[in-house]
Design a protein around this motif. Structure first.
Motif, short mmCIF file in Angstrom:
data_model
loop_
_atom_site.label_atom_id
_atom_site.label_comp_id
_atom_site.label_asym_id
_atom_site.label_seq_id
_atom_site.Cartn_x
_atom_site.Cartn_y
_atom_site.Cartn_z
N VAL A 160 1.59 6.09 -1.72
CA VAL A 160 2.46 5.03 -1.18
C VAL A 160 2.49 5.13 0.34
O VAL A 160 2.39 4.12 1.04
CB VAL A 160 3.88 5.11 -1.78
N GLU A 190 13.83 1.39 6.22
CA GLU A 190 14.23 0.38 5.23
C GLU A 190 13.38 -0.88 5.38
O GLU A 190 12.93 -1.45 4.40
CB GLU A 190 15.72 0.04 5.36
N TYR A 202 9.80 -0.14 4.09
CA TYR A 202 9.68 -0.02 2.64
C TYR A 202 9.86 -1.34 1.90
O TYR A 202 9.55 -1.41 0.71
CB TYR A 202 10.62 1.06 2.11
N ILE A 203 10.28 -2.37 2.57
CA ILE A 203 10.33 -3.69 1.93
C ILE A 203 8.94 -4.07 1.44
O ILE A 203 8.77 -4.63 0.35
CB ILE A 203 10.92 -4.74 2.89
N LYS A 204 7.90 -3.75 2.22
CA LYS A 204 6.52 -4.07 1.81
C LYS A 204 6.11 -3.35 0.53
O LYS A 204 5.33 -3.86 -0.26
CB LYS A 204 5.53 -3.77 2.93
N ALA A 205 6.63 -2.14 0.33
CA ALA A 205 6.27 -1.37 -0.86
C ALA A 205 6.90 -1.96 -2.12
O ALA A 205 6.48 -1.66 -3.23
CB ALA A 205 6.69 0.08 -0.70
N MET A 206 7.91 -2.81 -1.94
CA MET A 206 8.59 -3.41 -3.09
C MET A 206 7.94 -4.71 -3.55
O MET A 206 8.27 -5.24 -4.61
CB MET A 206 10.06 -3.69 -2.74
N LEU A 207 7.01 -5.22 -2.77
CA LEU A 207 6.36 -6.48 -3.10
C LEU A 207 5.27 -6.25 -4.15
O LEU A 207 4.57 -5.24 -4.12
CB LEU A 207 5.76 -7.11 -1.84
N GLU A 263 0.42 -3.02 -4.46
CA GLU A 263 -0.55 -2.21 -5.20
C GLU A 263 -1.98 -2.73 -5.11
O GLU A 263 -2.92 -2.05 -5.49
CB GLU A 263 -0.14 -2.11 -6.68
#
Length: 188
Positions: free
Chosen positions: A52, A173, A176-181, A185
C-alpha cells in the motif's frame, strides 16, 4: 505522540524534496529470512502494508525502484504486482543502477530516498538526499541514516517511508483518501 512529532523538521525538509524512493529487499521489504522450497527456489514473505505504501507513492507521482543484490522469481512477481517502475535484481553494486535511473528521470541524488539495511547499501545511502534504515538494520547503517524507522525489516518499513515522504507534503489523512478508492488496486 503523533507521527509528525516523531520526525524532526530537518528530516521532513529532506523528505519534501524526494522524487524517487528506492528499496533494498532482504531486510527491508522482507525480514531478511531466506527460505528455500524443496526445489531450491527462494520463498519470500512480503508485507501487504508495504505494498500500500509503495502504491501510494506512485499515486502521488513519486517514482519507485527496487535494487536488490539477490534475484528470485518471488521478487520479480512482487515488483510486477506493485507496478514498481525500476527493478534491478542481482545488483551487487547498486550505485550504477541508481545512476541509470537518475539519468532517465533527470533527477539529482538529493531527490532520492534510499532504504537499506546492511553495508552493501552504504555506497548508495551516503550519496542520496534521504537515507532510511529499518529499526533492525546493521549498526553502521543506522549511524549513517538520516531516519531510522520504528518498524523492522519486512514489518511495514515501506509504509513508514511512504508516510514520511507523503507526510512531508500533505496530511496523511488526505494522502490515504486515494487508498480508499476502488481504482487504487489497479496498476497503472
Amino acid at each position: 505522540m503523533s507521527w509528525t512529532d516523531r520526525v524532526s523538521p530537518a528530516v521532513r525538509a529532506l523528505a519534501a524534496n524526494i522524487k524517487l524512493v528506492v528499496f533494498d529487499v532482504d531486510g527491508v521489504l522482507t525480514d531478511g529470512t531466506l527460505t528455500y522450497s524443496e526445489r531450491g527456489e527462494q520463498v519470500k514473505h512480503f508485507n501487504v502494508k508495504d505494498g500500500v505504501g509503495i502504491k501510494l507513492l506512485q499515486r502521488f507521482d513519486i517514482a519507485t525502484a527496487i535494487i536488490s543484490a539477490k534475484s528470485s522469481a518471488a521478487l520479480a512477481k512482487r515488483a510486477s504486482d506493485l507496478g514498481v517502475q525500476y527493478f534491478y535484481p542481482g545488483a551487487s553494486d547498486k550505485w550504477p543502477c541508481l545512476q541509470e535511473i537518475l539519468d532517465q528521470l533527470e533527477l539529482m541524488p538529493e531527490q532520492v530516498c534510499y532504504v537499506g539495511d546492511d553495508v552493501i547499501d552504504l555506497k548508495v545511502m551516503t550519496r542520496v538526499g534521504l537515507a532510511v534504515a529499518p529499526a533492525d538494520a546493521f549498526w553502521m547503517v543506522h549511524d549513517r541514516a538520516h531516519y531510522c524507522c520504528d518498524k523492522p525489516g519486512g514489518k511495514g518499513v515501506a509504509r513508514e517511508v511512504a508516510d514520511l515522504v507523503l507526510g512531508s507534503r500533505m496530511s496523511l489523512e488526505d494522502a490515504y483518501i486515494k487508498a480508499m478508492l476502488p481504482e487504487f488496486e489497479v496498476i497503472k
